[in-house]
Design an enzyme around this catalytic site. Structure first.
Site, PDB file in Angstrom:
ATOM      1  N   HIS A  71       0.833  -1.209   0.000  1.00 47.97           N
ATOM      2  CA  HIS A  71       0.000   0.000   0.000  1.00 47.97           C
ATOM      3  C   HIS A  71       0.865   1.256   0.000  1.00 47.97           C
ATOM      4  CE1 HIS A  71      -3.349  -2.657   0.918  1.00 47.97           C
ATOM      5  NE2 HIS A  71      -4.187  -1.641   0.836  1.00 47.97           N
ATOM      6  N   HIS A  99       1.081  -3.854   8.943  1.00 50.01           N
ATOM      7  CA  HIS A  99       2.512  -3.649   8.695  1.00 50.01           C
ATOM      8  C   HIS A  99       3.202  -3.066   9.918  1.00 50.01           C
ATOM      9  CE1 HIS A  99       2.605  -4.622   4.433  1.00 50.01           C
ATOM     10  NE2 HIS A  99       1.526  -3.886   4.249  1.00 50.01           N
TER      11      HIS A  99
END
Length: 357
Positions: free
Chosen positions: A119, A176
């Site tokens: 992303h 993440h």
């Protein structure tokens, strides 16, 4: 080495915990940011808009998105990055203390390795292209004016605001660790900056598109088989996701590395087919394409059609069929936006113009 990574991962877990505890009211915002930053929006929204406003920017944007995500896949296979939502439950680092409680969300349980963040890398690359292209358009060959300098500052502040929100979003959602999103941003900018110096992508032949698609697939497959032959299980993350995700329905097959690979290769080949088709030459290279109303009509029609098309989800019961259908679906996106929709609109508007004469 392992102890150092454990400390780094623990810092990430504490960061996630801090954000989730102190910014509970921002949950919907972070989920929205993560959804918007998904690379799918670059293909279904940003690409058709930019292509019909400034063709070269649209082409550059798509190449950066596709090749950047391909590099992201290769990096993930090399780096074996953990993800917070499974690491905190799987590690023995907290054997002598209580395990931090980390919330999961419907968009948390991605199935690929975590480093670098896809992303963050995708958003950095795509938005870098848009910012630099916008500045190039407004500057032209003239000496920078005061207004241009203000625009320059505003766009770059906006760029870094977007990157900050994307990074915080991925950390908040436990998808993440902080070092993974930073690596993603830097990698995305590097890919975008590299493609700003490559001019061959704007007039590439269909043969070149096919060869590049085959090369990217062959390299990824060969690398996968090589590592598998060395005893490395590159699908280890799928087992982690299925084991530690709170709800089985949150584990999506379309987030596996091979799903991403097939979607990207389909998109690239679809762009090559579109740019080298007779429909594209008859519509986007004609007099009608120079008219702003025609371009806006192409944008609106593309966004509506692609939104409907995106709602069609390939069946995921059989992986091979899912990958093939994902490839075909992704190839249809740029082909429809670049070739099919402009051609149909040109025919309709052309016939209307003839009748009015």
């Amino acid at each position: 080495m392992e102890e150092g990574m454990n400390i780094l991962h623990d810092f990430g877990i504490q960061s996630t915990r801090y954000l989730q505890v102190n910014y509970q009211d921002s949950q919907d915002w972070f989920i929205l940011v993560s959804v918007i930053a998904d690379l799918r929006n670059a293909f279904y929204v940003l690409f058709p808009i930019w292509f019909h406003l400034k063709e070269t920017v649209g082409i550059n944007l798509l190449w950066v998105a596709v090749v950047g995500d391909w590099f992201n896949l290769v990096f993930k296979w090399i780096l074996f990055g953990q993800r917070p939502y499974w690491w905190v439950l799987d590690t023995d680092y907290y054997s002598n203390s209580s395990v931090p409680i980390i919330k999961q969300f419907p968009v948390t349980c991605e199935t690929g390795p975590g480093s670098p963040s896809g992303h963050a890398m995708g958003a950095a690359g795509v938005y870098y292209v848009m910012v630099t292209s916008t500045l190039a358009i407004f500057r032209g060959k003239k000496k920078p004016t005061y207004g241009f300098r203000c625009l320059n500052v505003i766009l770059w502040l906006g760029f870094w605001a977007v990157q900050l929100n994307v990074c915080l979003s991925r950390i908040y959602l436990a998808a993440h660790f902080p070092h993974q999103v930073v690596a993603g941003v830097l990698s995305g900018i590097a890919v975008a900056e590299t493609f700003s110096h490559i001019r061959g992508i704007y007039n590439a032949s269909l043969r070149k598109y096919c060869l590049i698609t085959i090369f990217l697939f062959g390299f990824a497959l060969g690398f996968y088989l090589l590592l598998k032959g060395l005893g490395v299980d590159l699908l280890w993350t799928l087992e982690k996701a299925k084991r530690w995700c709170e709800r089985p329905e949150w584990v999506h097959l379309d987030t596996t590395p091979f799903a991403s690979l097939f979607k990207n290769l389909g998109t690239l080949l679809g762009l090559g087919l579109a740019l080298n088709s007779s429909m594209y030459r008859k519509s986007c290279k004609g007099e009608l394409s120079k008219l702003l109303p025609f371009r806006f009509a192409c944008i609106v029609a593309s966004l509506v059609l692609l939104h409907l098309f995106d709602s069609l989800k390939p069946p995921s019961q059989v992986e091979l069929i899912f990958y093939i259908l994902s490839f075909c679906k992704s190839a249809t996106v740029p082909f429809a936006s670049v070739s099919l929709i402009p051609y149909c609109l040109a025919r309709i508007l052309g016939q209307t113009h003839k009748k009015s004469l």
